[in-house]
Scaffold this active site. Structure first.
Site, mmCIF file in Angstrom:
data_model
loop_
_atom_site.group_PDB
_atom_site.id
_atom_site.type_symbol
_atom_site.label_atom_id
_atom_site.label_comp_id
_atom_site.label_asym_id
_atom_site.label_seq_id
_atom_site.Cartn_x
_atom_site.Cartn_y
_atom_site.Cartn_z
ATOM 1 N N ASP A 27 0.840 -1.204 0.000
ATOM 2 C CA ASP A 27 0.000 0.000 0.000
ATOM 3 C C ASP A 27 0.879 1.260 0.000
ATOM 4 O OD1 ASP A 27 -2.363 1.409 -0.025
ATOM 5 O OD2 ASP A 27 -2.655 1.329 2.147
ATOM 6 N N ASN A 75 -10.341 -2.800 -6.380
ATOM 7 C CA ASN A 75 -9.549 -1.860 -7.196
ATOM 8 C C ASN A 75 -10.175 -1.581 -8.568
ATOM 9 O OD1 ASN A 75 -6.293 -3.000 -5.971
ATOM 10 N ND2 ASN A 75 -7.576 -1.324 -5.234
HETATM 11 C C1 FPP Z 1 -1.849 0.375 -3.333
HETATM 12 O O1 FPP Z 1 -1.377 1.696 -3.455
HETATM 13 C C2 FPP Z 1 -1.346 -0.468 -4.378
HETATM 14 C C3 FPP Z 1 -2.106 -0.992 -5.390
HETATM 15 C C4 FPP Z 1 -3.523 -0.730 -5.572
HETATM 16 C C5 FPP Z 1 -1.556 -1.867 -6.392
HETATM 17 C C6 FPP Z 1 -0.256 -2.520 -6.070
HETATM 18 C C7 FPP Z 1 0.481 -2.563 -7.350
HETATM 19 C C8 FPP Z 1 1.802 -2.507 -7.505
HETATM 20 C C9 FPP Z 1 2.790 -2.506 -6.423
HETATM 21 C C10 FPP Z 1 2.375 -2.433 -8.867
HETATM 22 C C11 FPP Z 1 1.938 -3.534 -9.716
HETATM 23 C C12 FPP Z 1 2.392 -4.852 -9.209
HETATM 24 C C13 FPP Z 1 2.599 -5.900 -10.007
HETATM 25 C C14 FPP Z 1 3.066 -7.179 -9.424
HETATM 26 C C15 FPP Z 1 2.393 -5.842 -11.455
HETATM 27 P P1 FPP Z 1 -2.445 2.862 -3.481
HETATM 28 O O2 FPP Z 1 -2.552 3.337 -4.884
HETATM 29 O O3 FPP Z 1 -3.731 2.409 -2.880
HETATM 30 O O4 FPP Z 1 -1.741 3.913 -2.573
HETATM 31 P P2 FPP Z 1 -2.462 5.003 -1.660
HETATM 32 O O5 FPP Z 1 -3.135 4.248 -0.551
HETATM 33 O O6 FPP Z 1 -1.337 5.837 -1.205
HETATM 34 O O7 FPP Z 1 -3.439 5.732 -2.533
#
Ligand code: FPP
Length: 261
Positions: A27, A75
Protein backbone atom coordinates in the site's frame (compact mmCIF):
# COMPACT_ATOMS: atom_id res chain seq x y z
CA UNK A 1 18.27 -21.55 -17.79
CA UNK A 2 18.47 -22.32 -14.03
CA UNK A 3 15.26 -23.68 -12.55
CA UNK A 4 16.41 -24.44 -9.03
CA UNK A 5 16.68 -22.23 -5.98
CA UNK A 6 19.84 -20.13 -6.04
CA UNK A 7 22.49 -21.80 -3.96
CA UNK A 8 23.60 -21.45 -1.33
CA UNK A 9 20.54 -19.97 0.38
CA UNK A 10 21.67 -16.75 2.08
CA UNK A 11 19.46 -16.80 5.16
CA UNK A 12 20.23 -14.01 7.64
CA UNK A 13 20.49 -14.84 11.33
CA UNK A 14 17.40 -13.17 12.74
CA UNK A 15 17.71 -14.67 16.18
CA UNK A 16 14.44 -16.62 15.85
CA UNK A 17 12.18 -18.47 13.41
CA UNK A 18 12.02 -17.60 9.74
CA UNK A 19 8.55 -17.60 8.12
CA UNK A 20 7.61 -20.18 5.50
CA UNK A 21 4.99 -17.96 3.92
CA UNK A 22 5.05 -14.18 3.83
CA UNK A 23 2.12 -12.17 2.47
CA UNK A 24 2.30 -8.45 1.69
CA UNK A 25 -0.33 -5.73 1.32
CA UNK A 26 1.58 -3.32 -0.92
CA UNK A 27 0.00 0.00 0.00
CA UNK A 28 0.94 3.66 -0.33
CA UNK A 29 1.94 3.89 -4.00
CA UNK A 30 -0.31 6.89 -4.58
CA UNK A 31 0.73 8.69 -1.40
CA UNK A 32 4.41 8.14 -2.15
CA UNK A 33 4.01 9.60 -5.65
CA UNK A 34 1.99 12.59 -4.43
CA UNK A 35 4.66 13.36 -1.84
CA UNK A 36 7.21 13.52 -4.66
CA UNK A 37 4.91 15.85 -6.59
CA UNK A 38 4.17 13.09 -9.11
CA UNK A 39 0.96 11.54 -10.41
CA UNK A 40 -0.26 8.40 -8.60
CA UNK A 41 0.68 6.10 -11.48
CA UNK A 42 4.38 6.85 -10.91
CA UNK A 43 3.98 5.26 -7.49
CA UNK A 44 2.71 2.06 -9.12
CA UNK A 45 5.62 2.15 -11.57
CA UNK A 46 8.19 2.54 -8.78
CA UNK A 47 6.35 -0.19 -6.87
CA UNK A 48 7.56 -2.67 -9.47
CA UNK A 49 11.16 -2.06 -8.35
CA UNK A 50 10.12 -2.96 -4.79
CA UNK A 51 8.35 -6.09 -6.08
CA UNK A 52 11.55 -7.14 -7.85
CA UNK A 53 13.82 -6.48 -4.84
CA UNK A 54 11.54 -8.14 -2.28
CA UNK A 55 10.91 -11.17 -4.52
CA UNK A 56 14.60 -11.69 -5.25
CA UNK A 57 15.61 -11.18 -1.62
CA UNK A 58 12.97 -13.61 -0.35
CA UNK A 59 13.94 -16.24 -2.93
CA UNK A 60 17.63 -15.91 -2.00
CA UNK A 61 16.79 -16.23 1.70
CA UNK A 62 15.01 -19.51 0.98
CA UNK A 63 11.45 -18.36 1.75
CA UNK A 64 8.95 -20.98 0.53
CA UNK A 65 6.02 -18.76 -0.45
CA UNK A 66 5.46 -15.07 -1.02
CA UNK A 67 1.98 -13.69 -1.74
CA UNK A 68 1.66 -10.12 -3.03
CA UNK A 69 -1.68 -8.28 -3.06
CA UNK A 70 -1.29 -6.71 -6.50
CA UNK A 71 -4.90 -5.89 -7.43
CA UNK A 72 -8.04 -6.34 -5.36
CA UNK A 73 -11.62 -6.91 -6.53
CA UNK A 74 -12.33 -3.45 -5.09
CA UNK A 75 -9.55 -1.86 -7.20
CA UNK A 76 -11.77 -2.17 -10.32
CA UNK A 77 -13.67 0.82 -8.87
CA UNK A 78 -10.67 3.15 -9.40
CA UNK A 79 -10.64 5.67 -12.30
CA UNK A 80 -10.54 3.85 -15.66
CA UNK A 81 -7.14 5.36 -16.57
CA UNK A 82 -5.51 4.13 -13.36
CA UNK A 83 -6.95 0.63 -13.83
CA UNK A 84 -5.74 0.57 -17.43
CA UNK A 85 -2.29 1.69 -16.32
CA UNK A 86 -2.13 -1.02 -13.62
CA UNK A 87 -3.13 -3.68 -16.16
CA UNK A 88 -0.48 -2.44 -18.62
CA UNK A 89 2.09 -2.52 -15.83
CA UNK A 90 1.04 -6.06 -14.91
CA UNK A 91 1.33 -7.24 -18.51
CA UNK A 92 4.78 -5.68 -18.85
CA UNK A 93 5.91 -7.04 -15.48
CA UNK A 94 4.83 -10.57 -16.43
CA UNK A 95 7.13 -10.50 -19.45
CA UNK A 96 10.03 -8.36 -18.20
CA UNK A 97 10.53 -10.33 -14.97
CA UNK A 98 10.77 -13.76 -16.58
CA UNK A 99 14.59 -13.90 -16.61
CA UNK A 100 14.79 -12.78 -12.96
CA UNK A 101 12.18 -15.35 -11.91
CA UNK A 102 14.04 -18.12 -13.74
CA UNK A 103 17.46 -17.08 -12.39
CA UNK A 104 16.07 -17.27 -8.86
CA UNK A 105 14.14 -20.52 -9.32
CA UNK A 106 10.81 -18.80 -8.60
CA UNK A 107 7.49 -20.38 -9.62
CA UNK A 108 4.84 -17.76 -10.29
CA UNK A 109 1.11 -18.29 -9.94
CA UNK A 110 -1.96 -16.07 -9.91
CA UNK A 111 -4.77 -16.32 -7.36
CA UNK A 112 -8.09 -14.49 -7.58
CA UNK A 113 -10.85 -14.10 -10.13
CA UNK A 114 -8.27 -14.30 -12.90
CA UNK A 115 -10.90 -14.53 -15.65
CA UNK A 116 -11.79 -10.90 -14.88
CA UNK A 117 -8.35 -9.71 -16.05
CA UNK A 118 -8.05 -8.29 -19.59
CA UNK A 119 -7.35 -11.13 -22.04
CA UNK A 120 -3.81 -9.94 -22.86
CA UNK A 121 -2.79 -9.74 -19.17
CA UNK A 122 -4.32 -13.15 -18.49
CA UNK A 123 -2.47 -14.73 -21.40
CA UNK A 124 0.87 -13.27 -20.18
CA UNK A 125 0.09 -14.59 -16.71
CA UNK A 126 -0.62 -18.08 -18.08
CA UNK A 127 2.59 -18.02 -20.16
CA UNK A 128 4.72 -17.01 -17.15
CA UNK A 129 3.04 -19.62 -14.94
CA UNK A 130 3.82 -22.23 -17.60
CA UNK A 131 7.43 -21.06 -18.07
CA UNK A 132 8.16 -21.19 -14.32
CA UNK A 133 6.06 -24.31 -13.55
CA UNK A 134 9.06 -26.62 -13.01
CA UNK A 135 11.00 -24.19 -10.80
CA UNK A 136 11.61 -25.68 -7.38
CA UNK A 137 12.41 -22.53 -5.39
CA UNK A 138 10.00 -20.02 -3.90
CA UNK A 139 6.37 -19.84 -5.01
CA UNK A 140 5.39 -16.26 -5.83
CA UNK A 141 1.61 -15.84 -5.73
CA UNK A 142 0.18 -12.68 -7.24
CA UNK A 143 -3.26 -11.92 -5.86
CA UNK A 144 -5.08 -10.39 -8.85
CA UNK A 145 -8.71 -9.37 -8.90
CA UNK A 146 -8.56 -10.97 -5.46
CA UNK A 147 -10.85 -10.52 -2.50
CA UNK A 148 -11.28 -12.85 0.45
CA UNK A 149 -15.06 -12.55 0.46
CA UNK A 150 -15.24 -13.43 -3.24
CA UNK A 151 -12.81 -16.31 -2.64
CA UNK A 152 -15.13 -17.65 0.07
CA UNK A 153 -18.20 -17.10 -2.13
CA UNK A 154 -16.47 -18.95 -5.00
CA UNK A 155 -15.55 -21.76 -2.60
CA UNK A 156 -19.11 -22.02 -1.30
CA UNK A 157 -20.53 -22.10 -4.83
CA UNK A 158 -18.29 -25.05 -5.73
CA UNK A 159 -19.07 -26.84 -2.48
CA UNK A 160 -22.83 -26.43 -3.02
CA UNK A 161 -22.43 -27.82 -6.55
CA UNK A 162 -20.55 -30.83 -5.16
CA UNK A 163 -23.24 -31.32 -2.52
CA UNK A 164 -25.99 -31.14 -5.16
CA UNK A 165 -24.12 -33.77 -7.17
CA UNK A 166 -24.03 -36.01 -4.08
CA UNK A 167 -20.26 -35.68 -3.61
CA UNK A 168 -20.27 -33.71 -0.35
CA UNK A 169 -22.31 -34.42 2.80
CA UNK A 170 -22.78 -31.93 5.68
CA UNK A 171 -21.07 -34.28 8.14
CA UNK A 172 -17.94 -34.33 5.96
CA UNK A 173 -17.37 -30.58 6.21
CA UNK A 174 -14.54 -29.35 8.41
CA UNK A 175 -11.76 -26.72 8.15
CA UNK A 176 -9.79 -28.81 5.68
CA UNK A 177 -12.83 -29.32 3.44
CA UNK A 178 -13.22 -25.57 3.13
CA UNK A 179 -9.49 -25.12 2.52
CA UNK A 180 -9.78 -27.57 -0.38
CA UNK A 181 -12.15 -25.16 -2.17
CA UNK A 182 -9.93 -22.08 -1.83
CA UNK A 183 -7.94 -20.76 -4.82
CA UNK A 184 -4.68 -22.44 -3.73
CA UNK A 185 -5.20 -25.10 -1.06
CA UNK A 186 -1.57 -26.32 -1.29
CA UNK A 187 0.22 -23.25 0.08
CA UNK A 188 0.25 -23.15 3.90
CA UNK A 189 -1.30 -20.16 5.66
CA UNK A 190 0.86 -17.03 5.85
CA UNK A 191 3.03 -16.87 8.95
CA UNK A 192 3.49 -13.14 8.56
CA UNK A 193 1.42 -10.43 6.84
CA UNK A 194 3.22 -7.14 6.18
CA UNK A 195 1.25 -4.00 5.36
CA UNK A 196 3.07 -0.92 4.13
CA UNK A 197 1.97 2.74 4.48
CA UNK A 198 0.65 2.55 8.01
CA UNK A 199 -2.99 1.52 7.87
CA UNK A 200 -4.15 -1.09 10.37
CA UNK A 201 -6.45 -3.34 8.35
CA UNK A 202 -6.46 -6.46 6.21
CA UNK A 203 -8.55 -4.97 3.36
CA UNK A 204 -10.22 -8.24 2.31
CA UNK A 205 -6.86 -10.05 1.97
CA UNK A 206 -6.52 -13.73 2.96
CA UNK A 207 -9.03 -13.31 5.81
CA UNK A 208 -9.49 -17.06 6.32
CA UNK A 209 -5.82 -17.95 5.80
CA UNK A 210 -4.51 -15.13 8.03
CA UNK A 211 -6.48 -16.27 11.10
CA UNK A 212 -3.26 -16.92 13.01
CA UNK A 213 -0.79 -14.85 11.01
CA UNK A 214 1.46 -12.36 12.71
CA UNK A 215 0.81 -8.82 11.48
CA UNK A 216 3.48 -6.20 10.84
CA UNK A 217 2.57 -2.66 9.77
CA UNK A 218 5.20 -0.17 8.69
CA UNK A 219 4.84 3.53 7.85
CA UNK A 220 7.13 3.00 4.84
CA UNK A 221 5.21 3.27 1.54
CA UNK A 222 5.52 0.37 -0.90
CA UNK A 223 7.64 2.16 -3.56
CA UNK A 224 10.35 2.78 -0.95
CA UNK A 225 10.07 -0.61 0.79
CA UNK A 226 13.37 -2.39 0.11
CA UNK A 227 15.54 -5.15 1.57
CA UNK A 228 16.40 -3.35 4.86
CA UNK A 229 12.66 -2.85 5.50
CA UNK A 230 12.01 -6.51 4.71
CA UNK A 231 14.74 -7.54 7.16
CA UNK A 232 13.22 -5.30 9.85
CA UNK A 233 9.88 -7.07 9.40
CA UNK A 234 11.50 -10.51 9.47
CA UNK A 235 13.40 -9.57 12.63
CA UNK A 236 10.17 -8.46 14.28
CA UNK A 237 8.58 -11.79 13.29
CA UNK A 238 11.55 -13.72 14.70
CA UNK A 239 10.85 -12.12 18.08
CA UNK A 240 7.14 -12.98 18.17
CA UNK A 241 5.73 -15.73 20.34
CA UNK A 242 3.07 -17.71 18.46
CA UNK A 243 0.54 -19.55 20.59
CA UNK A 244 -2.35 -20.25 18.20
CA UNK A 245 -4.81 -19.86 21.05
CA UNK A 246 -2.97 -22.50 23.08
CA UNK A 247 0.07 -22.37 25.33
CA UNK A 248 3.65 -21.55 24.39
CA UNK A 249 4.42 -24.82 22.57
CA UNK A 250 1.16 -24.86 20.62
CA UNK A 251 1.24 -25.78 16.92
CA UNK A 252 -0.82 -24.12 14.18
CA UNK A 253 -4.36 -25.57 14.20
CA UNK A 254 -3.97 -26.92 10.65
CA UNK A 255 -0.57 -28.48 11.27
CA UNK A 256 -0.70 -29.77 14.80
CA UNK A 257 -2.92 -31.42 17.32
CA UNK A 258 -3.65 -28.60 19.77
CA UNK A 259 -7.16 -27.24 19.77
CA UNK A 260 -7.08 -23.46 19.35
CA UNK A 261 -9.44 -21.18 21.23
C1 FPP B 1 -1.85 0.38 -3.33
O1 FPP B 1 -1.38 1.70 -3.46
C2 FPP B 1 -1.35 -0.47 -4.38
C3 FPP B 1 -2.11 -0.99 -5.39
C4 FPP B 1 -3.52 -0.73 -5.57
C5 FPP B 1 -1.56 -1.87 -6.39
C6 FPP B 1 -0.26 -2.52 -6.07
C7 FPP B 1 0.48 -2.56 -7.35
C8 FPP B 1 1.80 -2.51 -7.50
C9 FPP B 1 2.79 -2.51 -6.42
C10 FPP B 1 2.38 -2.43 -8.87
C11 FPP B 1 1.94 -3.53 -9.72
C12 FPP B 1 2.39 -4.85 -9.21
C13 FPP B 1 2.60 -5.90 -10.01
C14 FPP B 1 3.07 -7.18 -9.42
C15 FPP B 1 2.39 -5.84 -11.46
P1 FPP B 1 -2.44 2.86 -3.48
O2 FPP B 1 -2.55 3.34 -4.88
O3 FPP B 1 -3.73 2.41 -2.88
O4 FPP B 1 -1.74 3.91 -2.57
P2 FPP B 1 -2.46 5.00 -1.66
O5 FPP B 1 -3.13 4.25 -0.55
O6 FPP B 1 -1.34 5.84 -1.20
O7 FPP B 1 -3.44 5.73 -2.53
Amino acid sequence: MASNPPSPVERPDLGGPFPEHLAVIMDGNGRWAQRQGLRRIFGHREGIASVREVTTSCARMGLESLTLYAFSVENWKRPRKEVEYLMRLLRRYLVAERDTLMENGVRLMGIGRLDELPADALSKLRETEELTRENTGMVLRLALSYGSRTELADALREAVADAAAGNLRPDDVDDDTLRGYLYDPQTPDPDLVIRTAGEMRLSNFLLWQASYSELYVTEVCWPEFREPDLLAALRAYAGRERRYGGLIDAKPPDRGSEKAV
